[in-house]
Design a protein around this motif. Structure first.
Motif, PDB file in Angstrom:
ATOM      1  N   MET A 171       1.097  -6.986   2.371  1.00 45.86           N
ATOM      2  CA  MET A 171      -0.086  -6.440   3.041  1.00 45.86           C
ATOM      3  C   MET A 171      -0.090  -6.814   4.517  1.00 45.86           C
ATOM      4  O   MET A 171      -0.365  -5.980   5.397  1.00 45.86           O
ATOM      5  CB  MET A 171      -1.358  -6.955   2.368  1.00 45.86           C
ATOM      6  CG  MET A 171      -2.642  -6.529   3.060  1.00 45.86           C
ATOM      7  SD  MET A 171      -3.004  -4.785   2.858  1.00 45.86           S
ATOM      8  CE  MET A 171      -3.752  -4.813   1.223  1.00 45.86           C
ATOM      9  N   LEU A 194      -5.681   4.375   6.063  1.00 49.16           N
ATOM     10  CA  LEU A 194      -6.740   3.377   6.093  1.00 49.16           C
ATOM     11  C   LEU A 194      -7.236   3.126   7.516  1.00 49.16           C
ATOM     12  O   LEU A 194      -8.428   2.911   7.751  1.00 49.16           O
ATOM     13  CB  LEU A 194      -6.202   2.074   5.496  1.00 49.16           C
ATOM     14  CG  LEU A 194      -7.134   0.874   5.410  1.00 49.16           C
ATOM     15  CD1 LEU A 194      -8.235   1.131   4.395  1.00 49.16           C
ATOM     16  CD2 LEU A 194      -6.352  -0.378   5.028  1.00 49.16           C
ATOM     17  N   LEU A 223       0.816  -1.210   0.000  1.00 45.89           N
ATOM     18  CA  LEU A 223       0.000   0.000   0.000  1.00 45.89           C
ATOM     19  C   LEU A 223       0.853   1.265   0.000  1.00 45.89           C
ATOM     20  O   LEU A 223       0.453   2.288  -0.555  1.00 45.89           O
ATOM     21  CB  LEU A 223      -0.922   0.010   1.226  1.00 45.89           C
ATOM     22  CG  LEU A 223      -2.105  -0.962   1.191  1.00 45.89           C
ATOM     23  CD1 LEU A 223      -2.807  -0.990   2.540  1.00 45.89           C
ATOM     24  CD2 LEU A 223      -3.086  -0.572   0.100  1.00 45.89           C
ATOM     25  N   HIS A 259      -3.285   0.580  -6.286  1.00 44.03           N
ATOM     26  CA  HIS A 259      -3.468   0.881  -4.865  1.00 44.03           C
ATOM     27  C   HIS A 259      -4.940   0.763  -4.469  1.00 44.03           C
ATOM     28  O   HIS A 259      -5.263   0.228  -3.404  1.00 44.03           O
ATOM     29  CB  HIS A 259      -2.944   2.293  -4.570  1.00 44.03           C
ATOM     30  CG  HIS A 259      -3.204   2.764  -3.188  1.00 44.03           C
ATOM     31  ND1 HIS A 259      -4.315   3.507  -2.857  1.00 44.03           N
ATOM     32  CD2 HIS A 259      -2.510   2.596  -2.037  1.00 44.03           C
ATOM     33  CE1 HIS A 259      -4.285   3.782  -1.572  1.00 44.03           C
ATOM     34  NE2 HIS A 259      -3.203   3.245  -1.046  1.00 44.03           N
ATOM     35  N   THR A 260      -5.821   1.235  -5.324  1.00 47.12           N
ATOM     36  CA  THR A 260      -7.259   1.169  -5.043  1.00 47.12           C
ATOM     37  C   THR A 260      -7.717  -0.282  -4.926  1.00 47.12           C
ATOM     38  O   THR A 260      -8.510  -0.635  -4.045  1.00 47.12           O
ATOM     39  CB  THR A 260      -8.042   1.893  -6.149  1.00 47.12           C
ATOM     40  OG1 THR A 260      -7.507   3.214  -6.315  1.00 47.12           O
ATOM     41  CG2 THR A 260      -9.521   1.982  -5.798  1.00 47.12           C
ATOM     42  N   GLU A 288       2.042  -9.664  -2.733  1.00 45.07           N
ATOM     43  CA  GLU A 288       1.143  -8.643  -2.203  1.00 45.07           C
ATOM     44  C   GLU A 288       0.515  -9.088  -0.889  1.00 45.07           C
ATOM     45  O   GLU A 288       0.312  -8.278   0.017  1.00 45.07           O
ATOM     46  CB  GLU A 288       0.050  -8.316  -3.230  1.00 45.07           C
ATOM     47  CG  GLU A 288       0.554  -7.548  -4.439  1.00 45.07           C
ATOM     48  CD  GLU A 288      -0.500  -7.421  -5.525  1.00 45.07           C
ATOM     49  OE1 GLU A 288      -0.311  -6.573  -6.422  1.00 45.07           O
ATOM     50  OE2 GLU A 288      -1.510  -8.160  -5.484  1.00 45.07           O
ATOM     51  N   THR A 330       2.513  -4.704   6.291  1.00 42.97           N
ATOM     52  CA  THR A 330       2.089  -3.301   6.395  1.00 42.97           C
ATOM     53  C   THR A 330       1.040  -3.107   7.481  1.00 42.97           C
ATOM     54  O   THR A 330       1.132  -2.196   8.308  1.00 42.97           O
ATOM     55  CB  THR A 330       1.533  -2.815   5.048  1.00 42.97           C
ATOM     56  OG1 THR A 330       2.542  -2.957   4.041  1.00 42.97           O
ATOM     57  CG2 THR A 330       1.101  -1.360   5.127  1.00 42.97           C
ATOM     58  N   SER A 335     -10.345  -2.622   3.274  1.00 47.53           N
ATOM     59  CA  SER A 335     -10.983  -1.405   3.792  1.00 47.53           C
ATOM     60  C   SER A 335     -12.187  -1.694   4.683  1.00 47.53           C
ATOM     61  O   SER A 335     -12.473  -0.945   5.623  1.00 47.53           O
ATOM     62  CB  SER A 335     -11.394  -0.489   2.630  1.00 47.53           C
ATOM     63  OG  SER A 335     -12.300  -1.158   1.768  1.00 47.53           O
ATOM     64  N   HIS A 369      -4.065   8.171  -0.456  1.00 49.74           N
ATOM     65  CA  HIS A 369      -3.314   7.458   0.575  1.00 49.74           C
ATOM     66  C   HIS A 369      -3.703   7.886   1.988  1.00 49.74           C
ATOM     67  O   HIS A 369      -2.962   7.611   2.934  1.00 49.74           O
ATOM     68  CB  HIS A 369      -1.811   7.657   0.363  1.00 49.74           C
ATOM     69  CG  HIS A 369      -1.271   6.908  -0.810  1.00 49.74           C
ATOM     70  ND1 HIS A 369      -0.941   5.574  -0.759  1.00 49.74           N
ATOM     71  CD2 HIS A 369      -1.035   7.310  -2.079  1.00 49.74           C
ATOM     72  CE1 HIS A 369      -0.504   5.184  -1.945  1.00 49.74           C
ATOM     73  NE2 HIS A 369      -0.545   6.211  -2.766  1.00 49.74           N
ATOM     74  N   LEU A 384      -5.905  -2.936  -4.105  1.00 55.14           N
ATOM     75  CA  LEU A 384      -5.376  -3.560  -2.894  1.00 55.14           C
ATOM     76  C   LEU A 384      -6.082  -3.025  -1.648  1.00 55.14           C
ATOM     77  O   LEU A 384      -6.438  -3.780  -0.743  1.00 55.14           O
ATOM     78  CB  LEU A 384      -3.869  -3.293  -2.810  1.00 55.14           C
ATOM     79  CG  LEU A 384      -3.009  -4.343  -2.120  1.00 55.14           C
ATOM     80  CD1 LEU A 384      -3.124  -5.681  -2.839  1.00 55.14           C
ATOM     81  CD2 LEU A 384      -1.551  -3.900  -2.081  1.00 55.14           C
ATOM     82  N   ARG A 385      -6.287  -1.727  -1.612  1.00 58.84           N
ATOM     83  CA  ARG A 385      -6.927  -1.098  -0.453  1.00 58.84           C
ATOM     84  C   ARG A 385      -8.353  -1.612  -0.251  1.00 58.84           C
ATOM     85  O   ARG A 385      -8.802  -1.799   0.884  1.00 58.84           O
ATOM     86  CB  ARG A 385      -6.908   0.421  -0.637  1.00 58.84           C
ATOM     87  CG  ARG A 385      -7.441   1.208   0.565  1.00 58.84           C
ATOM     88  CD  ARG A 385      -7.366   2.699   0.262  1.00 58.84           C
ATOM     89  NE  ARG A 385      -7.986   3.485   1.296  1.00 58.84           N
ATOM     90  CZ  ARG A 385      -7.347   4.321   2.115  1.00 58.84           C
ATOM     91  NH1 ARG A 385      -6.043   4.457   2.014  1.00 58.84           N
ATOM     92  NH2 ARG A 385      -8.004   5.018   3.020  1.00 58.84           N
TER      93      ARG A 385
END
Length: 362
Positions: free
Chosen positions: A192, A311, A48, A56-57, A188, A195, A64, A308, A59-60
């Motif tokens: 993730m 989150l 992210l 990015h969208t 990823e 992160t 979310s 960004h 993955l987020r």
């Protein structure tokens, strides 16, 4: 910068906000081989922190839902229970304790461990790994790389266990997303997990300690923490404004020339939006260096801005509200055990974290 590369530092509120929302100021470009680097060991690609929309969208969106205000509200009773349990262990007879190790960090660590499905018993292991990951100059490049590899190895084993025996936690859900479609690659998935784990407690624990320190340095101490939800919300926002999570914003690299405040920044340049400076811009916040618990000025940038935007902001805000309220209720006369001038920040990290916060609990 710590890497030896140079960067443009943007300091005014409107300019920082513009940089954070400008698609030409890229996170993904920071991991290109030729890009200027913040440290000798930059963040890995595929996370992210190092993606731009639309990747990015994508993955987020996978995580979310775990951080929406509605989901955070559902977590509130458990966070309150964890708070009470930690406060039960503090000395009630005037004893001295380090609030960072006894409360400020155990709370968000426990919350993120339960949310992700990470064994709490391993907290000391990933705390050491995390320190190296958020290091600017506190660790050597070799130490940073070694700790990152150890944490990645730990997470790969944990994710394999989630695959064998899934549970009702976020990492199990992400494993199922990876195994069930091509929405999440293995790299990823691991990035993730890393992160969410590191960001999920490093920032909140640091800000909570700094917030308590701010309150204890002002007349009224924890008596400044109100019972009213609206006033409590205003207090938390002011504490976030005046206590920057880090000294600057996450690094960005320009993909095209950008003009900021009359200065032309060439393509391929590193740009840091100094959120700590933006949040003390006197054109936006009157008396910006003054801590005002009831401040209701323009919105701060502690959680960033644009695609960004943090989150975990709803969870962090909730944890801060719950923790400060519980602490003020249980220990209204809490005070510093040493002169404020003896309290030190941990040097060389991306986050502003106190080394210790010794307090008298009586």
């Amino acid at each position: 910068m710590p890497s030896g590369d140079h960067a443009y530092l943007v300091s005014r509120y409107e300019d920082v906000r513009a940089v954070l929302g400008d698609a030409r100021c890229s996170r993904a470009a920071t991991v290109l081989p030729e890009a200027p680097k913040l440290t000798a060991v930059p963040f890995d690609a595929g996370g992210l922190f190092t993606m731009d929309p639309p990747e990015h969208t994508r993955l987020r969106s996978l995580v979310s839902r775990a951080f929406t205000p509605r989901r955070v509200a559902e977590l509130r009773p458990r966070v309150e229970e964890l708070c009470d349990g930690l406060l039960d262990r503090l000395p009630a007879d005037g004893g001295v304790v380090d609030l960072m190790s006894a409360f400020a960090f155990p709370l968000p660590v426990t919350v993120i461990c339960e949310l992700l499905g990470v064994p709490f018993a391993d907290r000391e292991r990933f705390r050491a790994w995390s320190d190296a990951i958020v290091s600017l100059t506190a660790h050597t490049p070799a130490e940073m790389r070694a700790n990152r590899l150890e944490l990645v190895g730990y997470l790969r084993e944990l994710l394999a266990e989630k695959r064998r025996a899934p549970r009702e936690d976020l990492l199990s859900a992400l494993v199922q997303v990876h195994d069930g479609s091509d929405a999440l690659s293995e790299h990823e998935l691991v990035t993730m997990a890393l992160t969410l784990l590191v960001a999920g407690y490093e920032t909140t624990g640091s800000v909570l300690g700094n917030a308590v320190f701010t309150l204890l340095r002002h007349p009224g101490g924890l008596g400044l923490v109100p019972d009213d939800d609206g006033a409590l919300g205003a207090l938390v926002e002011e504490l976030l404004r005046i206590n920057p999570i880090g000294d600057g914003g996450p690094l960005r690299v320009t993909t095209a020339p950008v003009e900021v405040a009359g200065t032309r920044i060439p393509a391929g340049s590193a740009v840091i939006g100094a959120i700590c400076s933006a949040n003390r811009d006197e054109t936006v916040f009157p008396d910006p260096a003054v801590f005002r618990p009831d401040r209701s000025d323009a919105a701060h940038l502690a959680f960033g801005h644009g695609p960004h935007f943090c989150l975990g902001a709803p969870l962090a805000r909730a944890e801060l509200r719950i923790a400060l309220s519980a602490l003020a209720r249980r220990f209204p006369s809490l005070r510093l055990a040493v002169p404020a001038g003896e309290i030190r920040m941990h040097a060389g990290l991306l986050v502003n974290r106190l080394e210790e916060l010794p307090v008298v609990c009586g």
